[in-house]
Design a protein around this motif. Structure first.
Motif, mmCIF file in Angstrom:
data_model
loop_
_atom_site.group_PDB
_atom_site.id
_atom_site.type_symbol
_atom_site.label_atom_id
_atom_site.label_comp_id
_atom_site.label_asym_id
_atom_site.label_seq_id
_atom_site.Cartn_x
_atom_site.Cartn_y
_atom_site.Cartn_z
ATOM 1 N N LEU A 72 0.840 -1.182 0.000
ATOM 2 C CA LEU A 72 0.000 0.000 0.000
ATOM 3 C C LEU A 72 0.884 1.243 0.000
ATOM 4 C CD1 LEU A 72 -2.513 -1.077 2.786
ATOM 5 C CD2 LEU A 72 -2.869 -1.184 0.320
ATOM 6 N N ASP A 73 0.547 2.225 -0.823
ATOM 7 C CA ASP A 73 1.177 3.541 -0.777
ATOM 8 C C ASP A 73 0.201 4.483 -0.080
ATOM 9 O OD1 ASP A 73 3.482 2.829 -2.100
ATOM 10 O OD2 ASP A 73 2.915 3.707 -4.017
ATOM 11 N N LEU A 74 0.620 5.064 1.024
ATOM 12 C CA LEU A 74 -0.223 5.945 1.826
ATOM 13 C C LEU A 74 0.344 7.361 1.752
ATOM 14 C CD1 LEU A 74 -0.588 3.587 4.919
ATOM 15 C CD2 LEU A 74 -2.034 3.709 2.880
ATOM 16 N N SER A 75 -0.445 8.287 1.233
ATOM 17 C CA SER A 75 0.005 9.668 1.052
ATOM 18 C C SER A 75 -0.117 10.450 2.352
ATOM 19 C CB SER A 75 -0.847 10.361 -0.020
ATOM 20 O OG SER A 75 -0.679 9.713 -1.254
ATOM 21 N N VAL A 76 0.942 11.213 2.673
ATOM 22 C CA VAL A 76 0.965 12.030 3.887
ATOM 23 C C VAL A 76 1.565 13.400 3.566
ATOM 24 C CG1 VAL A 76 1.152 10.018 5.418
ATOM 25 C CG2 VAL A 76 3.227 11.164 4.659
ATOM 26 N N THR A 96 14.111 3.200 5.594
ATOM 27 C CA THR A 96 13.837 4.586 5.967
ATOM 28 C C THR A 96 15.105 5.424 6.073
ATOM 29 O OG1 THR A 96 13.904 4.057 8.327
ATOM 30 C CG2 THR A 96 11.753 3.909 7.242
ATOM 31 N N ASP A 97 16.253 4.863 5.687
ATOM 32 C CA ASP A 97 17.525 5.557 5.894
ATOM 33 C C ASP A 97 17.718 6.778 5.000
ATOM 34 O OD1 ASP A 97 18.200 3.757 7.871
ATOM 35 O OD2 ASP A 97 19.355 2.463 6.528
ATOM 36 N N ASP A 98 17.254 6.719 3.746
ATOM 37 C CA ASP A 98 17.436 7.842 2.826
ATOM 38 C C ASP A 98 16.300 8.832 3.046
ATOM 39 O OD1 ASP A 98 17.750 9.653 0.793
ATOM 40 O OD2 ASP A 98 17.911 8.162 -0.806
ATOM 41 N N GLY A 102 11.081 10.830 -1.358
ATOM 42 C CA GLY A 102 9.692 11.189 -1.081
ATOM 43 C C GLY A 102 8.879 10.033 -0.549
ATOM 44 N N PHE A 103 9.520 8.943 -0.143
ATOM 45 C CA PHE A 103 8.807 7.797 0.427
ATOM 46 C C PHE A 103 9.699 7.067 1.422
ATOM 47 C CE2 PHE A 103 11.277 6.005 -2.967
ATOM 48 C CZ PHE A 103 11.657 4.754 -2.497
ATOM 49 N N ARG A 104 9.058 6.304 2.304
ATOM 50 C CA ARG A 104 9.746 5.442 3.270
ATOM 51 C C ARG A 104 8.940 4.148 3.371
ATOM 52 N NH1 ARG A 104 10.425 10.221 7.743
ATOM 53 N NH2 ARG A 104 11.528 11.634 6.350
ATOM 54 N N VAL A 105 9.636 3.037 3.595
ATOM 55 C CA VAL A 105 8.996 1.721 3.598
ATOM 56 C C VAL A 105 8.959 1.152 5.016
ATOM 57 C CG1 VAL A 105 9.022 -0.582 2.565
ATOM 58 C CG2 VAL A 105 9.959 1.358 1.281
ATOM 59 N N CYS A 115 4.197 1.839 2.194
ATOM 60 C CA CYS A 115 5.007 3.042 2.085
ATOM 61 C C CYS A 115 4.232 4.264 2.549
ATOM 62 C CB CYS A 115 5.428 3.289 0.641
ATOM 63 S SG CYS A 115 6.489 2.006 -0.062
ATOM 64 N N LEU A 116 4.919 5.131 3.251
ATOM 65 C CA LEU A 116 4.435 6.485 3.442
ATOM 66 C C LEU A 116 5.054 7.298 2.320
ATOM 67 C CD1 LEU A 116 4.776 7.174 7.279
ATOM 68 C CD2 LEU A 116 2.740 6.475 6.004
ATOM 69 N N CYS A 117 4.224 8.010 1.577
ATOM 70 C CA CYS A 117 4.675 8.792 0.428
ATOM 71 C C CYS A 117 4.300 10.252 0.630
ATOM 72 C CB CYS A 117 4.013 8.289 -0.849
ATOM 73 S SG CYS A 117 4.303 6.544 -1.176
#
Length: 119
Positions: A72-76, A96-98, A102-105, A115-117
């Protein structure tokens, strides 16, 4: 002309009520049902469903020989603020290191990647 319309996305998991509660904490909405099938209706009317899967084995990420199947890609609006909140709900960081991307897994409590995108 479409043949069908999407009803719900269903996630297999060991504890449907608990995983629905996690996603309700992330997305809002109302959790309904008990036992082997639980629904989460999120604002706007979309639905996620959670189904008990005996012997559930979470996907591995990243692992080319054990595909994640889907995520799932979740927009924030604010990645840092959203990250703090989902970690408090029980998510686990996967990639989440980078911090410049524009996203983190993450993985949900049952191990599904999402992902938070940045919106």
């Amino acid at each position: 002309m479409a043949i069908a319309e999407l009803g719900a996305v269903v996630l297999d998991c060991p504890d449907p009520r608990a995983l629905a509660g996690f996603y309700a904490g992330v997305l809002g909405g109302s959790v309904e049902g008990e036992g082997d099938w639980v629904d989460l209706t999120v604002p706007g009317g979309r639905a996620l469903a959670f189904q008990a899967a005996p012997g559930f084995v979470p996907p591995k990420w990243p692992a080319p020989d054990h595909s994640q199947q889907f995520h799932l890609d979740l927009s924030v609006e604010d990645l840092d603020a959203a990250e703090a909140r989902i970690l408090a709900l029980g998510a686990k960081p996967l990639d989440t290191d980078d911090r410049s991307r524009g996203f983190r897994v993450y993985a949900d409590p049952a191990g599904h990647p999402f992902c938070l995108c940045r919106a």
